[in-house]
Design a protein around this motif. Sequence first.
Motif, PDB file in Angstrom:
ATOM      1  N   TYR A 141       0.860  -1.183   0.000  1.00 23.73           N
ATOM      2  CA  TYR A 141       0.000   0.000   0.000  1.00 23.73           C
ATOM      3  C   TYR A 141       0.894   1.231   0.000  1.00 23.73           C
ATOM      4  CZ  TYR A 141      -4.101  -2.836   1.081  1.00 23.73           C
ATOM      5  OH  TYR A 141      -5.124  -3.739   1.019  1.00 23.73           O
ATOM      6  N   LEU A 142       0.605   2.157  -0.906  1.00 18.86           N
ATOM      7  CA  LEU A 142       1.385   3.379  -1.049  1.00 18.86           C
ATOM      8  C   LEU A 142       0.531   4.591  -0.716  1.00 18.86           C
ATOM      9  CD1 LEU A 142       2.956   2.696  -4.581  1.00 18.86           C
ATOM     10  CD2 LEU A 142       3.778   1.916  -2.348  1.00 18.86           C
ATOM     11  N   LEU A 143       1.139   5.586  -0.115  1.00 19.73           N
ATOM     12  CA  LEU A 143       0.468   6.860   0.120  1.00 19.73           C
ATOM     13  C   LEU A 143       0.680   7.702  -1.137  1.00 19.73           C
ATOM     14  CD1 LEU A 143      -1.125   8.305   2.371  1.00 19.73           C
ATOM     15  CD2 LEU A 143       0.998   9.447   2.984  1.00 19.73           C
ATOM     16  N   VAL A 144      -0.423   8.040  -1.817  1.00 17.98           N
ATOM     17  CA  VAL A 144      -0.327   8.717  -3.108  1.00 17.98           C
ATOM     18  C   VAL A 144      -1.211   9.953  -3.168  1.00 17.98           C
ATOM     19  CG1 VAL A 144       0.244   6.584  -4.353  1.00 17.98           C
ATOM     20  CG2 VAL A 144      -2.148   7.304  -4.173  1.00 17.98           C
ATOM     21  N   ALA A 145      -0.884  10.795  -4.142  1.00 16.00           N
ATOM     22  CA  ALA A 145      -1.684  11.991  -4.431  1.00 16.00           C
ATOM     23  C   ALA A 145      -1.376  12.397  -5.866  1.00 16.00           C
ATOM     24  CB  ALA A 145      -1.314  13.121  -3.473  1.00 16.00           C
ATOM     25  N   SER A 146      -2.134  13.361  -6.363  1.00 15.69           N
ATOM     26  CA  SER A 146      -1.816  13.912  -7.680  1.00 15.69           C
ATOM     27  C   SER A 146      -0.549  14.757  -7.545  1.00 15.69           C
ATOM     28  CB  SER A 146      -2.965  14.777  -8.195  1.00 15.69           C
ATOM     29  OG  SER A 146      -3.028  15.981  -7.450  1.00 15.69           O
ATOM     30  N   PHE A 177      -1.506  18.179  -6.049  1.00 20.35           N
ATOM     31  CA  PHE A 177      -1.785  18.108  -4.615  1.00 20.35           C
ATOM     32  C   PHE A 177      -0.469  18.027  -3.845  1.00 20.35           C
ATOM     33  CE2 PHE A 177      -2.858  16.097  -0.602  1.00 20.35           C
ATOM     34  CZ  PHE A 177      -4.090  16.636  -0.266  1.00 20.35           C
ATOM     35  N   SER A 178       0.417  17.189  -4.321  1.00 25.58           N
ATOM     36  CA  SER A 178       1.708  17.010  -3.660  1.00 25.58           C
ATOM     37  C   SER A 178       2.518  18.309  -3.653  1.00 25.58           C
ATOM     38  CB  SER A 178       2.489  15.899  -4.364  1.00 25.58           C
ATOM     39  OG  SER A 178       3.700  15.662  -3.709  1.00 25.58           O
ATOM     40  N   ARG A 179       2.541  19.010  -4.779  1.00 22.37           N
ATOM     41  CA  ARG A 179       3.279  20.279  -4.842  1.00 22.37           C
ATOM     42  C   ARG A 179       2.661  21.323  -3.910  1.00 22.37           C
ATOM     43  NH1 ARG A 179       3.805  18.888 -10.274  1.00 22.37           N
ATOM     44  NH2 ARG A 179       1.953  20.047 -10.906  1.00 22.37           N
ATOM     45  N   HIS A 180       1.327  21.341  -3.843  1.00 23.29           N
ATOM     46  CA  HIS A 180       0.641  22.337  -3.012  1.00 23.29           C
ATOM     47  C   HIS A 180       0.834  22.075  -1.515  1.00 23.29           C
ATOM     48  CE1 HIS A 180      -2.369  25.339  -1.923  1.00 23.29           C
ATOM     49  NE2 HIS A 180      -2.859  24.438  -1.075  1.00 23.29           N
ATOM     50  N   TYR A 181       0.599  20.833  -1.078  1.00 25.20           N
ATOM     51  CA  TYR A 181       0.620  20.519   0.355  1.00 25.20           C
ATOM     52  C   TYR A 181       1.971  20.031   0.867  1.00 25.20           C
ATOM     53  CZ  TYR A 181      -4.390  21.173   0.503  1.00 25.20           C
ATOM     54  OH  TYR A 181      -5.643  21.722   0.444  1.00 25.20           O
ATOM     55  N   PHE A 182       2.798  19.481  -0.009  1.00 20.05           N
ATOM     56  CA  PHE A 182       4.067  18.902   0.427  1.00 20.05           C
ATOM     57  C   PHE A 182       5.246  19.445  -0.386  1.00 20.05           C
ATOM     58  CE2 PHE A 182       0.753  15.442   0.648  1.00 20.05           C
ATOM     59  CZ  PHE A 182       0.471  15.599   1.994  1.00 20.05           C
ATOM     60  N   ALA A 188     -13.129   5.040  -6.005  1.00 24.35           N
ATOM     61  CA  ALA A 188     -13.317   6.481  -5.789  1.00 24.35           C
ATOM     62  C   ALA A 188     -12.066   7.102  -5.173  1.00 24.35           C
ATOM     63  CB  ALA A 188     -14.534   6.736  -4.912  1.00 24.35           C
ATOM     64  N   PHE A 189     -11.338   6.347  -4.330  1.00 24.21           N
ATOM     65  CA  PHE A 189     -10.076   6.845  -3.777  1.00 24.21           C
ATOM     66  C   PHE A 189      -9.182   7.331  -4.908  1.00 24.21           C
ATOM     67  CE2 PHE A 189      -9.035   4.473   0.426  1.00 24.21           C
ATOM     68  CZ  PHE A 189     -10.279   4.745   0.920  1.00 24.21           C
ATOM     69  N   VAL A 190      -9.024   6.471  -5.892  1.00 29.44           N
ATOM     70  CA  VAL A 190      -8.126   6.766  -7.002  1.00 29.44           C
ATOM     71  C   VAL A 190      -8.623   7.990  -7.773  1.00 29.44           C
ATOM     72  CG1 VAL A 190      -7.155   5.863  -9.157  1.00 29.44           C
ATOM     73  CG2 VAL A 190      -7.356   4.374  -7.154  1.00 29.44           C
ATOM     74  N   THR A 191      -9.910   8.040  -8.053  1.00 31.70           N
ATOM     75  CA  THR A 191     -10.480   9.176  -8.791  1.00 31.70           C
ATOM     76  C   THR A 191     -10.289  10.477  -8.023  1.00 31.70           C
ATOM     77  OG1 THR A 191     -12.095   7.725  -9.828  1.00 31.70           O
ATOM     78  CG2 THR A 191     -12.590  10.084  -9.844  1.00 31.70           C
ATOM     79  N   ILE A 192     -10.591  10.458  -6.730  1.00 31.02           N
ATOM     80  CA  ILE A 192     -10.443  11.656  -5.894  1.00 31.02           C
ATOM     81  C   ILE A 192      -8.986  12.109  -5.853  1.00 31.02           C
ATOM     82  CG2 ILE A 192     -10.554  12.463  -3.498  1.00 31.02           C
ATOM     83  CD1 ILE A 192     -13.144  10.728  -3.267  1.00 31.02           C
ATOM     84  N   ALA A 193      -8.086  11.161  -5.682  1.00 26.78           N
ATOM     85  CA  ALA A 193      -6.661  11.510  -5.642  1.00 26.78           C
ATOM     86  C   ALA A 193      -6.191  12.049  -6.988  1.00 26.78           C
ATOM     87  CB  ALA A 193      -5.833  10.296  -5.226  1.00 26.78           C
ATOM     88  N   LYS A 194      -6.618  11.423  -8.086  1.00 24.26           N
ATOM     89  CA  LYS A 194      -6.200  11.895  -9.421  1.00 24.26           C
ATOM     90  C   LYS A 194      -6.682  13.316  -9.687  1.00 24.26           C
ATOM     91  CE  LYS A 194      -7.544   9.029 -12.583  1.00 24.26           C
ATOM     92  NZ  LYS A 194      -7.886   7.944 -13.505  1.00 24.26           N
ATOM     93  N   HIS A 195      -7.831  13.674  -9.126  1.00 24.68           N
ATOM     94  CA  HIS A 195      -8.376  15.018  -9.328  1.00 24.68           C
ATOM     95  C   HIS A 195      -7.805  16.045  -8.338  1.00 24.68           C
ATOM     96  CE1 HIS A 195     -11.371  12.865 -11.778  1.00 24.68           C
ATOM     97  NE2 HIS A 195     -11.283  13.962 -12.495  1.00 24.68           N
ATOM     98  N   GLY A 196      -6.872  15.632  -7.514  1.00 24.95           N
ATOM     99  CA  GLY A 196      -6.176  16.573  -6.645  1.00 24.95           C
ATOM    100  C   GLY A 196      -6.938  16.996  -5.407  1.00 24.95           C
ATOM    101  N   ALA A 197      -7.899  16.178  -4.962  1.00 29.47           N
ATOM    102  CA  ALA A 197      -8.717  16.557  -3.811  1.00 29.47           C
ATOM    103  C   ALA A 197      -8.214  15.990  -2.482  1.00 29.47           C
ATOM    104  CB  ALA A 197     -10.165  16.123  -4.034  1.00 29.47           C
ATOM    105  N   ALA A 198      -7.348  14.982  -2.514  1.00 26.70           N
ATOM    106  CA  ALA A 198      -6.891  14.363  -1.270  1.00 26.70           C
ATOM    107  C   ALA A 198      -5.726  13.416  -1.564  1.00 26.70           C
ATOM    108  CB  ALA A 198      -8.024  13.600  -0.593  1.00 26.70           C
ATOM    109  N   HIS A 199      -5.106  12.960  -0.490  1.00 27.78           N
ATOM    110  CA  HIS A 199      -4.112  11.886  -0.585  1.00 27.78           C
ATOM    111  C   HIS A 199      -4.747  10.636  -0.013  1.00 27.78           C
ATOM    112  CE1 HIS A 199      -3.136  11.875   3.749  1.00 27.78           C
ATOM    113  NE2 HIS A 199      -3.250  13.199   3.671  1.00 27.78           N
ATOM    114  N   CYS A 200      -4.250   9.461  -0.404  1.00 30.74           N
ATOM    115  CA  CYS A 200      -4.846   8.220   0.096  1.00 30.74           C
ATOM    116  C   CYS A 200      -3.828   7.088   0.069  1.00 30.74           C
ATOM    117  CB  CYS A 200      -6.080   7.855  -0.716  1.00 30.74           C
ATOM    118  SG  CYS A 200      -5.775   7.622  -2.469  1.00 30.74           S
ATOM    119  N   LEU A 201      -4.129   6.066   0.837  1.00 28.37           N
ATOM    120  CA  LEU A 201      -3.319   4.852   0.917  1.00 28.37           C
ATOM    121  C   LEU A 201      -4.019   3.801   0.060  1.00 28.37           C
ATOM    122  CD1 LEU A 201      -0.788   3.962   2.516  1.00 28.37           C
ATOM    123  CD2 LEU A 201      -2.324   3.145   4.295  1.00 28.37           C
ATOM    124  N   VAL A 202      -3.342   3.356  -1.005  1.00 26.45           N
ATOM    125  CA  VAL A 202      -3.979   2.484  -2.000  1.00 26.45           C
ATOM    126  C   VAL A 202      -3.031   1.331  -2.348  1.00 26.45           C
ATOM    127  CG1 VAL A 202      -5.005   2.441  -4.312  1.00 26.45           C
ATOM    128  CG2 VAL A 202      -5.103   4.515  -2.989  1.00 26.45           C
TER     129      VAL A 202
END
Length: 150
Positions: free
Chosen positions: A19-24, A27-32, A81-95
Amino acid sequence: MLSTPIKGCQLTRLGCVDYLLVASPEFSRHYFPNGISADSLRKARGIAFDHKDNMHTRYIQQHFSLMQGEYPLHAVRSSDAFVTIAKHGAAHCLVPKTQIKPELATGELVHICKDHVITETLYWQHWILLKGVYKDVSDAIIAHAQEVLD
């Protein structure tokens, strides 16, 4: 992920899933922008399956010493939906890595915490006296899982 058989069942190890912690990337540039940290996680939205899914909270607690409630975490009851939400830059998730190989390859998702991966061993529980089509289906599930999982 139960590693002991329940009464009347046989347990077969299927393999391991990372399981990896991922984001778009956005999102990563903005928050991290300076990397992921406890401070940056307090501001960045995360998603978990539901309140009983403790994998995300265990991960954040283990690697960043944040307790549930110290950072924004929302429930989304669909791993797709995790993947879709993360791809759209709305959150990070463990997938599971196996679920997002195409998105990682295209750069739609980035692994934001490369130093930390959760590896879970999956098991298949089935009746000891399995017969006929049920045994065939069970055997096919086991064979395929053991072929594609680590």
